[in-house]
Design a protein around this motif. Structure first.
Motif, PDB file in Angstrom:
ATOM      1  N   VAL A   5     -89.303 -54.950   2.231  1.00 43.83           N
ATOM      2  CA  VAL A   5     -87.910 -54.564   2.373  1.00 43.83           C
ATOM      3  C   VAL A   5     -87.493 -54.762   3.828  1.00 43.83           C
ATOM      4  O   VAL A   5     -88.046 -54.130   4.731  1.00 43.83           O
ATOM      5  CB  VAL A   5     -87.671 -53.096   1.966  1.00 43.83           C
ATOM      6  N   GLU A   6     -86.517 -55.651   4.023  1.00 39.38           N
ATOM      7  CA  GLU A   6     -86.007 -55.911   5.372  1.00 39.38           C
ATOM      8  C   GLU A   6     -84.843 -54.981   5.700  1.00 39.38           C
ATOM      9  O   GLU A   6     -84.128 -54.531   4.801  1.00 39.38           O
ATOM     10  CB  GLU A   6     -85.515 -57.356   5.501  1.00 39.38           C
ATOM     11  N   SER A   7     -84.653 -54.746   6.982  1.00 38.38           N
ATOM     12  CA  SER A   7     -83.506 -53.977   7.459  1.00 38.38           C
ATOM     13  C   SER A   7     -83.216 -54.392   8.894  1.00 38.38           C
ATOM     14  O   SER A   7     -84.019 -55.083   9.528  1.00 38.38           O
ATOM     15  CB  SER A   7     -83.794 -52.471   7.389  1.00 38.38           C
ATOM     16  N   GLY A   8     -82.058 -53.982   9.384  1.00 40.73           N
ATOM     17  CA  GLY A   8     -81.717 -54.235  10.774  1.00 40.73           C
ATOM     18  C   GLY A   8     -80.744 -55.369  11.013  1.00 40.73           C
ATOM     19  O   GLY A   8     -80.348 -55.620  12.146  1.00 40.73           O
ATOM     20  N   GLY A   9     -80.370 -56.061   9.967  1.00 44.28           N
ATOM     21  CA  GLY A   9     -79.406 -57.132  10.143  1.00 44.28           C
ATOM     22  C   GLY A   9     -78.024 -56.583  10.425  1.00 44.28           C
ATOM     23  O   GLY A   9     -77.779 -55.381  10.373  1.00 44.28           O
ATOM     24  N   GLY A  10     -77.104 -57.478  10.750  1.00 45.66           N
ATOM     25  CA  GLY A  10     -75.745 -57.059  11.033  1.00 45.66           C
ATOM     26  C   GLY A  10     -75.005 -58.103  11.833  1.00 45.66           C
ATOM     27  O   GLY A  10     -75.390 -59.273  11.852  1.00 45.66           O
ATOM     28  N   LEU A  11     -73.970 -57.645  12.491  1.00 44.10           N
ATOM     29  CA  LEU A  11     -73.114 -58.525  13.288  1.00 44.10           C
ATOM     30  C   LEU A  11     -73.418 -58.343  14.761  1.00 44.10           C
ATOM     31  O   LEU A  11     -73.519 -57.200  15.236  1.00 44.10           O
ATOM     32  CB  LEU A  11     -71.650 -58.206  13.009  1.00 44.10           C
ATOM     33  N   ALA A  12     -73.574 -59.438  15.478  1.00 44.10           N
ATOM     34  CA  ALA A  12     -73.818 -59.398  16.911  1.00 44.10           C
ATOM     35  C   ALA A  12     -72.992 -60.487  17.582  1.00 44.10           C
ATOM     36  O   ALA A  12     -72.641 -61.489  16.958  1.00 44.10           O
ATOM     37  CB  ALA A  12     -75.297 -59.591  17.219  1.00 44.10           C
ATOM     38  N   GLN A  13     -72.690 -60.263  18.842  1.00 40.89           N
ATOM     39  CA  GLN A  13     -72.007 -61.293  19.611  1.00 40.89           C
ATOM     40  C   GLN A  13     -73.029 -62.253  20.212  1.00 40.89           C
ATOM     41  O   GLN A  13     -74.196 -61.893  20.408  1.00 40.89           O
ATOM     42  CB  GLN A  13     -71.180 -60.656  20.723  1.00 40.89           C
ATOM     43  N   ALA A  14     -72.576 -63.444  20.494  1.00 41.81           N
ATOM     44  CA  ALA A  14     -73.448 -64.409  21.157  1.00 41.81           C
ATOM     45  C   ALA A  14     -73.968 -63.813  22.462  1.00 41.81           C
ATOM     46  O   ALA A  14     -73.211 -63.201  23.220  1.00 41.81           O
ATOM     47  CB  ALA A  14     -72.694 -65.699  21.430  1.00 41.81           C
ATOM     48  N   GLY A  15     -75.260 -63.971  22.681  1.00 44.03           N
ATOM     49  CA  GLY A  15     -75.899 -63.378  23.842  1.00 44.03           C
ATOM     50  C   GLY A  15     -76.462 -61.996  23.600  1.00 44.03           C
ATOM     51  O   GLY A  15     -77.197 -61.466  24.444  1.00 44.03           O
ATOM     52  N   GLY A  16     -76.136 -61.425  22.474  1.00 43.73           N
ATOM     53  CA  GLY A  16     -76.593 -60.088  22.144  1.00 43.73           C
ATOM     54  C   GLY A  16     -77.962 -60.073  21.497  1.00 43.73           C
ATOM     55  O   GLY A  16     -78.647 -61.103  21.424  1.00 43.73           O
ATOM     56  N   SER A  17     -78.346 -58.883  21.027  1.00 42.06           N
ATOM     57  CA  SER A  17     -79.669 -58.690  20.452  1.00 42.06           C
ATOM     58  C   SER A  17     -79.592 -57.923  19.144  1.00 42.06           C
ATOM     59  O   SER A  17     -78.676 -57.131  18.925  1.00 42.06           O
ATOM     60  CB  SER A  17     -80.557 -57.904  21.430  1.00 42.06           C
ATOM     61  N   LEU A  18     -80.568 -58.172  18.299  1.00 46.60           N
ATOM     62  CA  LEU A  18     -80.789 -57.408  17.084  1.00 46.60           C
ATOM     63  C   LEU A  18     -82.293 -57.298  16.869  1.00 46.60           C
ATOM     64  O   LEU A  18     -83.051 -58.174  17.296  1.00 46.60           O
ATOM     65  CB  LEU A  18     -80.162 -58.083  15.858  1.00 46.60           C
ATOM     66  N   ARG A  19     -82.701 -56.233  16.183  1.00 47.68           N
ATOM     67  CA  ARG A  19     -84.109 -56.064  15.829  1.00 47.68           C
ATOM     68  C   ARG A  19     -84.216 -55.882  14.327  1.00 47.68           C
ATOM     69  O   ARG A  19     -83.678 -54.926  13.768  1.00 47.68           O
ATOM     70  CB  ARG A  19     -84.708 -54.858  16.550  1.00 47.68           C
ATOM     71  N   LEU A  20     -84.912 -56.805  13.704  1.00 45.75           N
ATOM     72  CA  LEU A  20     -85.155 -56.723  12.278  1.00 45.75           C
ATOM     73  C   LEU A  20     -86.480 -56.021  12.012  1.00 45.75           C
ATOM     74  O   LEU A  20     -87.435 -56.200  12.772  1.00 45.75           O
ATOM     75  CB  LEU A  20     -85.184 -58.111  11.652  1.00 45.75           C
ATOM     76  N   SER A  21     -86.508 -55.271  10.924  1.00 46.96           N
ATOM     77  CA  SER A  21     -87.732 -54.608  10.493  1.00 46.96           C
ATOM     78  C   SER A  21     -88.055 -55.020   9.068  1.00 46.96           C
ATOM     79  O   SER A  21     -87.158 -55.302   8.273  1.00 46.96           O
ATOM     80  CB  SER A  21     -87.580 -53.086  10.560  1.00 46.96           C
ATOM     81  N   CYS A  22     -89.338 -55.027   8.756  1.00 49.32           N
ATOM     82  CA  CYS A  22     -89.801 -55.333   7.408  1.00 49.32           C
ATOM     83  C   CYS A  22     -90.850 -54.291   7.046  1.00 49.32           C
ATOM     84  O   CYS A  22     -91.907 -54.228   7.682  1.00 49.32           O
ATOM     85  CB  CYS A  22     -90.376 -56.737   7.336  1.00 49.32           C
ATOM     86  N   ALA A  23     -90.548 -53.493   6.031  1.00 47.97           N
ATOM     87  CA  ALA A  23     -91.477 -52.477   5.568  1.00 47.97           C
ATOM     88  C   ALA A  23     -92.228 -53.000   4.356  1.00 47.97           C
ATOM     89  O   ALA A  23     -91.611 -53.439   3.381  1.00 47.97           O
ATOM     90  CB  ALA A  23     -90.724 -51.209   5.211  1.00 47.97           C
ATOM     91  N   ALA A  24     -93.548 -52.959   4.435  1.00 47.62           N
ATOM     92  CA  ALA A  24     -94.392 -53.456   3.358  1.00 47.62           C
ATOM     93  C   ALA A  24     -95.033 -52.302   2.602  1.00 47.62           C
ATOM     94  O   ALA A  24     -95.356 -51.258   3.176  1.00 47.62           O
ATOM     95  CB  ALA A  24     -95.472 -54.372   3.919  1.00 47.62           C
ATOM     96  N   SER A  25     -95.238 -52.517   1.307  1.00 51.31           N
ATOM     97  CA  SER A  25     -95.946 -51.547   0.482  1.00 51.31           C
ATOM     98  C   SER A  25     -96.776 -52.294  -0.536  1.00 51.31           C
ATOM     99  O   SER A  25     -96.599 -53.493  -0.752  1.00 51.31           O
ATOM    100  CB  SER A  25     -94.966 -50.583  -0.210  1.00 51.31           C
ATOM    101  N   GLY A  26     -97.673 -51.575  -1.191  1.00 54.73           N
ATOM    102  CA  GLY A  26     -98.590 -52.222  -2.119  1.00 54.73           C
ATOM    103  C   GLY A  26     -99.869 -52.608  -1.405  1.00 54.73           C
ATOM    104  O   GLY A  26    -100.370 -51.869  -0.576  1.00 54.73           O
ATOM    105  N   ARG A  27    -100.370 -53.793  -1.688  1.00 48.55           N
ATOM    106  CA  ARG A  27    -101.590 -54.260  -1.043  1.00 48.55           C
ATOM    107  C   ARG A  27    -101.233 -54.914   0.292  1.00 48.55           C
ATOM    108  O   ARG A  27    -100.959 -56.092   0.395  1.00 48.55           O
ATOM    109  CB  ARG A  27    -102.313 -55.265  -1.930  1.00 48.55           C
ATOM    110  N   THR A  28    -101.251 -54.121   1.346  1.00 47.82           N
ATOM    111  CA  THR A  28    -100.784 -54.589   2.652  1.00 47.82           C
ATOM    112  C   THR A  28    -101.919 -55.000   3.588  1.00 47.82           C
ATOM    113  O   THR A  28    -101.677 -55.705   4.564  1.00 47.82           O
ATOM    114  CB  THR A  28     -99.958 -53.492   3.345  1.00 47.82           C
ATOM    115  N   SER A  29    -103.140 -54.579   3.310  1.00 48.88           N
ATOM    116  CA  SER A  29    -104.242 -54.866   4.223  1.00 48.88           C
ATOM    117  C   SER A  29    -104.630 -56.339   4.181  1.00 48.88           C
ATOM    118  O   SER A  29    -104.749 -56.926   3.110  1.00 48.88           O
ATOM    119  CB  SER A  29    -105.458 -54.013   3.855  1.00 48.88           C
TER     120      SER A  29
END
Length: 127
Positions: A5-29
């Motif tokens: 499941v991804e999160s953290g997307g959105g709208l940013a201006q050129a030159g700006g920053s965003l941080r995306l996250s991905c949460a994993a579940s199930g067999r993650t090892s």
């Protein structure tokens, strides 16, 4: 099976920053992880990859020096820090996972190498 499941997307201006996250579940090892993106009418392209150990990373030329992939195995999470964003970074960003066949330092860059995908998160960069 792995659920992502991804999160953290959105709208940013050129030159700006965003941080995306991905949460994993199930067999993650033991999973190598990757980030891909897909702009409207285009193919899904590789952005960044990271090994299970976190010690090996690889980036597409278009994002090298601007984006950073990292992971926290204790939290079963992978991140994509995106700095100096450009309008051409606008796309849906997908997190992907696969078991590392060749050990903890392996990473994968081909979309066809990943069997598990998240639903994607939209990133829009305005000029």
């Amino acid at each position: 099976q792995v659920q992502l499941v991804e999160s953290g997307g959105g709208l940013a201006q050129a030159g700006g920053s965003l941080r995306l996250s991905c949460a994993a579940s199930g067999r993650t090892s033991g999973n190598a992880m990757g980030w891909f993106r897909q702009a409207p009418g285009k193919e899904r392209d590789f952005v960044a990859a990271i090994s299970w150990s976190g010690g090996s990373t690889y980036y597409a030329e278009s994002v090298k020096g601007r984006f950073t992939i990292s992971r926290d195995n204790a939290k079963s999470a992978v991140y994509l820090q995106m700095n100096s964003l450009r309008p051409e970074d606008t796309a849906v960003y997908y997190c992907a996972a696969r078991f590392s066949d060749f050990g903890a330092t392996s990473y994968y860059t081909d979309v066809h190498q990943y069997p598990y995908w998240g639903q994607g998160t939209q990133v829009t960069v305005s000029s």
